[in-house]
Design an enzyme around this catalytic site. Structure first.
Site, PDB file in Angstrom:
ATOM      1  N   LYS A 164      43.620-123.737  21.326  1.00  0.00           N
ATOM      2  CA  LYS A 164      44.182-123.173  22.555  1.00  0.00           C
ATOM      3  C   LYS A 164      45.537-122.565  22.232  1.00  0.00           C
ATOM      4  O   LYS A 164      46.198-122.938  21.243  1.00  0.00           O
ATOM      5  CB  LYS A 164      44.355-124.273  23.605  1.00  0.00           C
ATOM      6  CG  LYS A 164      44.300-123.765  25.037  1.00  0.00           C
ATOM      7  CD  LYS A 164      42.888-123.445  25.497  1.00  0.00           C
ATOM      8  CE  LYS A 164      42.865-123.090  26.984  1.00  0.00           C
ATOM      9  NZ  LYS A 164      41.502-122.830  27.475  1.00  0.00           N
ATOM     10  N   GLY A 166      42.979-124.288  44.381  1.00  0.00           N
ATOM     11  CA  GLY A 166      43.121-123.168  43.457  1.00  0.00           C
ATOM     12  C   GLY A 166      42.076-122.102  43.677  1.00  0.00           C
ATOM     13  O   GLY A 166      40.881-122.354  43.504  1.00  0.00           O
ATOM     14  N   GLY A 221      41.928-118.903  42.106  1.00  0.00           N
ATOM     15  CA  GLY A 221      42.114-117.848  41.122  1.00  0.00           C
ATOM     16  C   GLY A 221      40.806-117.161  40.802  1.00  0.00           C
ATOM     17  O   GLY A 221      39.885-117.113  41.625  1.00  0.00           O
ATOM     18  N   VAL A 264      38.326-118.024  39.020  1.00  0.00           N
ATOM     19  CA  VAL A 264      37.160-118.903  39.081  1.00  0.00           C
ATOM     20  C   VAL A 264      37.016-119.526  40.460  1.00  0.00           C
ATOM     21  O   VAL A 264      35.925-119.564  41.039  1.00  0.00           O
ATOM     22  CB  VAL A 264      37.251-120.003  38.003  1.00  0.00           C
ATOM     23  CG1 VAL A 264      36.110-121.004  38.150  1.00  0.00           C
ATOM     24  CG2 VAL A 264      37.219-119.368  36.615  1.00  0.00           C
TER      25      VAL A 264
END
Length: 351
Positions: A80, A184, A186, A188
Site C-alpha cells: 500500500k 461514507g 464516496g 464505492v
C-alpha cells in the site's frame, strides 16, 4: 520509536519514505508480504494529522492487502502507499509523476493502484515514470459497461453481494424493507447505496462531504444524519464505507445493527473488537473479504480473462463469506479469526 517496534508492524518486508521538495510529495510505501506474488495495493491521499498517523495507516492497509489477495485466491502479495495531503487542495500532476518515480524505485515489488483521493488520471501521470501501475487500462467489466480502469464499480458490487450473503445468514431474509446505515458515500459507498435501493432497502447515510449526500437524499430517498450519529441509528445493517478503525470501544456499544458489512479497510480498531462483535450477536463480514472486488477487478485486467469470469469471481465473495460464517459458528470463533486463519494458510504456505 523504531518502525520495527511499531504496534502495527507485522513482519513487513519493506517500508520506504519519500520526500520530493519540488512537488510537495510526502509519501510512504509499505510492502507487507510477497510470498504469492508482487505486492499490489492502492495509493491513498489523505490530510493525515502527521506522519505517525500516515505510517499507522499504511502499515495496517498493506497487511490487509496481503490477506485480501490470499483470501481471494490471487497470485499477488500485499502492499500500500499513502500520500500526506488534501487531494482536493494539494494534489498536482507533477506530484503524481514524482509518485511514479517513488514506485519505480521498488523495481516491480510494489504495483500502485487507485484508492481514496486518487483517480485514474492521477495513475496515468504516475505511469509516465513507472510501468508498475494497475487500473489505467481495462478490458472487462462485471456489468458489460465500458471498462475505464476504475475498480470502484467492482468493489461496490462485491460489497453488495457480500452484504446480501451476510443478511441471508444472520437474518434469513432478503434486503427488501431492511434498513442499511452507510457511513461514507464516496466512489464505492454511493454505488453501494444505489444497489441497495434497487433491492428495496431503506437507507440512512452520512459523509463529511455534502455533495453525494444530496444525491442520495433526492435520488434514493435516503435519510441523512450527522457523522457522529450513524453508529446509533436504528438499522438492520451497518455498512462502514469510509476510513478504518470505526469499530472501536466507543462506537461498538452504540451499534443496534445485527450485521456489519461494508467497504472500508481495517474496520476493527483492534482484533479484540471482532470477538466483541460476536459476543454481542452481531455478524461481522471481515473487511478484506467483502471489499476484495477492487483487487479482483485489477487482477483480471492484468491477465487474459473475460467480463463473465470477472463477475463470477466477484460473486464468489458471497460464497467465501458464507463459508467463514459457517466455520465461525461451528468452531465458536469470531468471523475475523476464521478469515485470518484461511488467509494465513494460503500466503504462508504459498498455496
Amino acid at each position: 520509536m523504531s518502525v520495527f517496534e511499531h504496534a502495527e508492524f507485522d513482519n513487513h518486508e519493506q517500508i520506504s519514505f519519500y520526500n520530493d521538495e519540488e512537488t510537495g510529495l510526502k509519501a510512504i510505501i509499505a510492502v507487507h508480504n510477497t510470498n504469492l506474488g508482487p505486492s499490489l495495493g492502492g495509493c491513498r491521499m489523505w490530510p493525515y494529522a502527521d506522519s505517525a498517523e500516515a505510517l499507522n495507516d499504511v502499515l495496517r492497509l498493506s497487511r490487509g492487502m496481503t490477506y485480501k489477495s490470499a483470501i481471494s485466491e490471487l497470485k499477488l502479495g500485499g502492499g500500500k502507499s499513502v500520500i500526506i495531503g488534501d487531494p482536493r487542495k494539494h494534489k498536482t500532476d507533477d506530484m503524481m509523476r514524482a509518485m511514479g518515480r517513488f514506485v519505480e524505485s521498488f523495481a516491480g515489488r510494489y504495483i500502485i493502484a487507485e484508492d481514496s483521493g486518487i483517480s485514474v488520471h492521477d495513475l496515468k501521470c504516475a505511469a509516465q515514470n513507472t510501468a508498475h501501475v494497475s487500473g489505467i487500462e481495462a478490458k472487462y467489466s462485471w456489468d458489460g459497461s465500458e471498462a475505464d480502469g476504475n475498480p470502484a464499480p467492482s468493489t461496490s458490487y462485491g460489497v453488495f453481494v457480500g452484504l446480501k450473503s451476510a443478511v441471508r445468514y444472520a437474518l434469513n431474509t432478503d434486503l427488501k424493507g431492511l434498513t442499511v446505515a452507510i457511513q461514507g458515500l464516496g466512489h464505492v459507498g454511493l454505488r453501494l447505496a444505489r444497489h441497495l435501493h434497487r433491492e428495496g432497502a431503506n437507507l440512512i447515510v452520512t459523509d463529511i462531504y455534502p455533495d453525494n449526500l444530496h444525491i442520495a437524499e433526492k435520488e434514493l430517498g435516503a435519510q441523512v444524519v450527522k457523522p457522529d450519529e450513524i453508529f446509533s441509528v436504528q438499522a438492520d445493517v451497518f455498512a462502514p464505507c469510509a476510513l478504518g478503525a470505526v469499530l472501536n470501544n466507543d462506537t461498538l456499544p452504540q451499534l443496534k445493527a445485527k450485521v456489519v458489512a461494508g467497504a472500508a479497510n481495517n474496520q476493527l480498531a483492534h482484533r479484540e473488537i471482532g470477538l466483541q462483535l460476536a459476543e454481542k450477536g452481531i455478524l461481522y463480514a471481515p473487511d478484506y473479504v467483502i471489499n476484495a472486488g477492487g483487487v479482483i477487478d485489477i487482477y483480471h485486467q492484468r491477465m487474459l480473462s473475460s467480463s463473465e469470469a470477472l463477475k463470477a469471481h466477484l460473486e464468489r465473495i458471497g460464497d467465501n463469506l458464507t463459508e467463514i460464517f459457517t466455520r465461525a459458528e461451528q468452531q465458536q470463533l469470531s468471523t475475523s479469526q476464521v478469515a485470518d486463519q484461511i488467509a494465513e494458510e494460503r500466503f504462508s504456505n504459498n498455496v
